[in-house]
Scaffold this motif. Structure first.
Motif, PDB file in Angstrom:
ATOM      1  N   GLU A   1       0.956  -1.308  -5.827  1.00  0.00           N
ATOM      2  CA  GLU A   1       0.626  -0.379  -4.742  1.00  0.00           C
ATOM      3  C   GLU A   1      -0.881  -0.167  -4.853  1.00  0.00           C
TER       4      GLU A   1
ATOM      5  N   SER B   1      -2.682  12.455  -1.930  1.00  0.00           N
ATOM      6  CA  SER B   1      -2.204  11.520  -2.951  1.00  0.00           C
ATOM      7  C   SER B   1      -3.131  10.323  -2.950  1.00  0.00           C
TER       8      SER B   1
ATOM      9  N   ALA C   1       0.873  -1.176   0.000  1.00  0.00           N
ATOM     10  CA  ALA C   1       0.000   0.000   0.000  1.00  0.00           C
ATOM     11  C   ALA C   1       0.907   1.222   0.000  1.00  0.00           C
ATOM     12  N   ASN C   2       0.483   2.249  -0.717  1.00  0.00           N
ATOM     13  CA  ASN C   2       1.333   3.405  -0.954  1.00  0.00           C
ATOM     14  C   ASN C   2       1.180   4.462   0.140  1.00  0.00           C
ATOM     15  N   SER C   3       2.064   5.445   0.118  1.00  0.00           N
ATOM     16  CA  SER C   3       1.989   6.508   1.121  1.00  0.00           C
ATOM     17  C   SER C   3       2.786   7.729   0.678  1.00  0.00           C
ATOM     18  N   PHE C   4       2.356   8.878   1.147  1.00  0.00           N
ATOM     19  CA  PHE C   4       3.127  10.109   0.967  1.00  0.00           C
ATOM     20  C   PHE C   4       2.858  11.009   2.159  1.00  0.00           C
TER      21      PHE C   4
ATOM     22  N   PHE D   1      -3.418   4.569  -1.489  1.00  0.00           N
ATOM     23  CA  PHE D   1      -2.629   5.335  -0.519  1.00  0.00           C
ATOM     24  C   PHE D   1      -3.217   5.219   0.880  1.00  0.00           C
TER      25      PHE D   1
END
Lengths: 749, 164
Positions: free
Chosen positions: A709, A651, A643-646, A712
């Motif tokens: 991914e 995002s 899993a994505n992140s910023f 987010f």
């Protein structure tokens, strides 16, 4: 008529007496079934301290077939796995297949219903029961894992928990270093289970934590257990392995005046120092565990006494203190085995004529010595310690070189006994040393860089193997050229000593072998060329940066190379102490990844595919371990779930990565594309597209690989989605579909 | 008249002194324009922002400025708060930039999050013609990874794809 009445009256009286002597009362226990409170759903009674449950409700609960034969007052239960249990009113015995176990009450008739003793019967159906008497709670659960055995590995350095199926498990943190707690979900020990763990130093306790449906294995030792809580446990096919640091097993002064130290595992490089008043030699060995042992110290002219202790636990260090008789020093002699080190008294010597030539550091010594060599990083240095030595006139303090390999050589008196040579290297390189007898004593030659130790050809009926062996790890690249067919191996970081090497006679598929030096983009390479009679494909069976390069050539076309195999590797990112990204509401990426990975694996299995998960529980595995596992399998696909992140909450969307440097770059791109397509269609988050990036697990796996991914986790809306099982299911369906589509395309091609 | 001349003379001397002083300050602390790569808010791209950086220890100061974050409010910071750059050293064309533990510990994770951080550092440093490759170390050591996707064993080159 009268007789009949009489009989009735007598029966009633007996029944009443019976009832009086054995009062039946509704049980006030709480009953938990597989972790769920079912006290209100089933009727239970208590009699003679036995908990009885209404037979029909019981049968329904465990999905068993119930047959009541009123004529013989016998109840027969047939379980879904064919278990058969019989009970008869008035008999305390419960018949389970051919065995019978005794209960207090047996089958009881109460208000026209049959009640059976829960504890005795439920176990026949493979359930476990646990009473928590004080709080009057009863837990019934079905273990999914059977622990067959817990035993020490042969070398005594690890504990193996042998199971029928790998369960979810965890190491519970304790503050007591003498204790390890391993929790295994829904497990029980096998009937024939024996404790092969407990001994003089260790004690194993198996505790059933019924209210959480798990089994707790508690290992306690007299001494702190040097166990690495992160990474100290690993999964193998049918077992969990808890690895310990090795223990010292023997320490002795030998007949030929050497100090010998043995362990039941690899002994790391010891650190030695000398203390005065009284003179002592201190040997600190990192990552070695204490063990009570008899020290064999016969009378000798060097050592008075030897003491061994666990000097430190963090990091683990074993300390051996030798009380010396004189001012002697002992020095380590070259090892023959990793689990043994030996020291012998060093002779006094004068070292002289230090020089450097052609990748070789050279000096002379009046007496035989054992140089202690090691590399240091940042900046790269090779350190050479010479014990009990004095410097002669031509053993300069500094030699400026600025050569390709060595920039400068410095020498200094390191301590009272030791002369230290430090060579400032241009970069980290391998080394080796040898001794030559000369007129005035001995000459020592320390060679930098790796060399070839052998090149050989191995023939088997169907394959021809080329093996290239080196003294140290090198980077290499293998290319195939045509007209004529050639396999070319470019090796970086090795000295070309092939002229002094006996090359094998060309045989089998190999027509000719040539070597040359070669420069490519400023790098010096050694090039080996193997000219082939015919070419039917090849396979490189070794990892990057290895000491042994193996190239596998099939002799005939029809003997296709071992297929890439048919296993699909599903990799849930992060895990254990590495939670991955964390959402604003606390959702941890590792949990989402695992949940989705498990679902994908399940779907693929249902579709008839073979699946291996890099992790099936919450545990840490390094990127390297993930790749190593995948590369060790005959795998045809590697899919990593993330899993994505910023650093903001806006995002959003799905993206899939592949690597151009993967050995199957085109196929990797294809599977990435398919995953992205299916995700966009089924999961419908913002489409961020497929991207090429050299992420570790997609770069180094030797099969088509992609990294998804999903969404987010740093976006609160997507965090909520990621935590939902319906969403996870949708993602798993999309990934599954993409994989199946990929496999179909593969077949079509 | 004589008095007035005197005043002029003083004034001229003062102006000269001032100019010499300014020139010296400028000499000691020359500023150069550097590009700092910051992220677009969707974590898709890096966009360069120009900033004046002290020429003395140019690489280190450039990374220090990168850590400060963007002036343009439409761009995002690429390195977590609390990160300190310890050193930038150059060996041939390879620059090794060393950060404190915070770069790993405070990192927000995610593949995009990790790429943005790595390539904002790499692209910022490789703008200088002396630097072709960048290696990232933490407290002097090579770590396996920054956030669990990218290997830090490798060194990195300028990434054109990620620049908008």
């Amino acid at each position: 008529m009268a007789a009949r009445h009489k009989l009735l009256v007598v029966t009633i009286i007996i029944f009443c007496l019976f009832s009086l002597s054995q009062p039946v009362q509704a049980a006030d226990n709480k009953l938990y079934f597989n972790g769920k409170d079912i006290s209100d759903e089933v009727e239970t009674i208590q009699q003679e301290g036995e908990l009885l449950i209404k037979a029909r409700q019981f049968a329904k609960l465990i999905n068993a077939e119930l047959k009541w034969q009123p004529a013989i007052k016998t109840l027969r239960l047939t379980g879904s796995n064919g278990e058969v249990v019989k009970l008869m009113v008035g008999s305390p015995y419960i018949q389970i297949r051919k065995n019978a176990i005794k209960s207090k009450t047996g089958l009881v008739l109460n208000e026209g219903h049959t009640f059976l003793p829960l504890a005795g019967v439920i176990e026949a159906f493979g359930y476990l029961i646990e009473f928590n008497r004080e709080e009057k709670e009863v837990y019934v659960f079905k273990p999914e894992t059977v622990i067959k055995e817990i035993c020490w590995s042969e070398d005594g350095n690890s504990l193996e928990v042998i199971v029928d199926e790998l369960p979810p498990y965890r190491i519970v943190k304790t503050d007591n270093p003498n204790k390890i707690i391993l929790e295994i979900d829904k497990a029980r020990v096998a009937n024939e289970f024996t404790d092969n763990v407990s001994n003089n130093n260790f004690y194993l306790q198996v505790k059933n934590i019924a209210d959480s449906a798990l089994l707790r294995l508690i290992i306690t030792s007299k001494y702190p257990i040097p166990f690495n809580r992160d990474g100290g446990i690993s999964e193998e096919e049918d077992r969990l392995v808890l690895s310990f640091l090795p223990q010292i097993t023997n320490i002795a002064w030998t007949k030929n005046d050497m100090l010998m130290i043995e362990a039941n595992g690899n002994i790391n490089k010891p650190e030695v120092l000398y203390l005065e008043d009284p003179r002592r030699m201190v040997i600190d060995i990192p990552s070695l565990m204490f063990n009570e042992l008899d020290i064999n110290l016969p009378d000798n002219e060097w050592v008075k006494d030897i003491r061994v202790s666990q000097f430190k636990y963090d990091p683990v260090t074993l300390r051996i203190v030798l009380e010396m008789k004189n001012n002697d020093i002992l020095q380590e002699i070259p090892r023959e085995a990793g689990d043994m080190i030996a020291f012998k008294p060093a002779k006094e010597t004068v070292v002289d004529n230090l020089q450097y030539k052609n990748g070789q550091i050279r000096f002379d010594s009046t007496a035989e010595l054992v140089p202690d060599l090691f590399l240091l990083e940042d900046p790269a240095r090779l350190v050479i310690n010479l014990f009990n030595a004095e410097r002669g006139a031509s053993f300069l303090e500094e030699i400026e070189l600025d050569k390709q390999l060595v920039r400068k050589i410095r020498t200094a008196r390191f301590d009272e006994q030791t002369i230290r040579i430090v060579a400032d290297l241009a970069e980290m390189t391998g080394y080796g040393w040898r001794e030559e007898k000369i007129e005035q004593g001995y000459r020592y030659l320390i060679e930098l860089k790796n060399k070839f130790s052998a090149i050989n050809l191995v023939e088997s009926p169907d394959y021809q193997d080329i093996n290239i062996l080196l003294t140290g790890g090198v980077d290499y690249e293998i290319k195939k050229f045509s007209y004529p067919h050639r396999i070319v191996v470019d090796i970086e970081g090795a000295v070309d000593n092939t002229e002094n090497l006996v090359l094998p006679e060309p045989k089998g598929l190999i027509q000719d072998i040539r070597t040359s030096r070669y420069e490519l983009e400023g790098k010096e390479l050694v090039r080996l060329v193997f000219e082939l009679k015919e070419f039917n494909g090849y396979e490189v069976k070794t990892d990057p940066a290895t000491k042994k390069i193996n190239i596998h050539l099939p002799k005939e076309e029809k003997i296709a190379l071992p297929k890439q195999g048919d296993i699909i590797v599903i990799d849930a990112g992060h895990g254990g102490f590495d939670p991955g990204a964390i959402g604003q509401n606390g959702l941890e990426e590792k949990d989402v990844n695992l949940e989705v990975a498990l679902r994908v694996a399940q779907k693929l299995k249902e579709a008839g595919q073979k699946v291996v998960l890099t992790r099936s529980s919450d545990k840490f595995i390094s990127l390297k371990q993930r790749v190593r596992l995948a590369n060790s399998l005959p795998a045809k696909l590697f899919i990593s779930i993330h899993a994505n992140s910023f650093n903001n909450n806006i995002s959003s969307g799905t993206e899939t990565y592949y690597s151009d440097t993967n050995t199957n770059a085109a196929a990797s791109k294809k599977i990435a594309q398919l995953i992205q397509e299916e995700m966009t269609e089924k999961v419908k988050l913002a489409d961020r597209g497929i991207k090429e990036e050299s992420f570790y697990v997609v770069k180094y796996t030797r099969m088509p690989a992609a990294l998804l991914e999903i969404a987010f986790i740093s976006n609160p809306h997507e965090e909520v989605l990621l935590g939902q099982s319906t969403f996870q299911e949708k993602v798993a369906a999309a990934v599954n579909e993409a994989i199946l589509r990929y496999l179909q395309l593969e077949v079509a091609e | 008249m004589k008095n007035r001349k005197y005043v002029y003379l003083l004034l001229i001397i003062a102006v000269i002194l001032l100019l010499v002083g300014l020139y010296q300050i400028r000499q000691n602390n020359q500023l150069v324009e550097s590009k700092l790569y910051f992220a677009t808010p969707d974590a898709m791209y890096l966009v360069p922002e120009n900033r004046l950086v002290e020429k003395d220890q140019l690489y280190l100061n450039t990374i220090k400025e990168l850590l400060v974050g963007p002036e343009n409010s439409e761009l995002r910071k690429t390195v977590p708060d609390g990160v300190v750059v310890n050193s930038v050293s150059l060996d041939g064309k390879l620059a090794t930039v060393d950060f404190n533990e915070a770069l790993i510990e405070k990192h927000w994770g995610g593949s995009s999050g990790e790429l943005i951080t790595i390539f904002s550092i790499v692209n910022t440093l490789t703008q200088f013609s002396e630097i072709e490759e960048v290696k990232i170390t933490i407290a002097g050591e090579t770590r396996e990874t920054l956030a669990g996707h990218m290997g830090l064993d490798d060194s990195f080159e300028f990434n054109q794809e990620i620049v908008k």
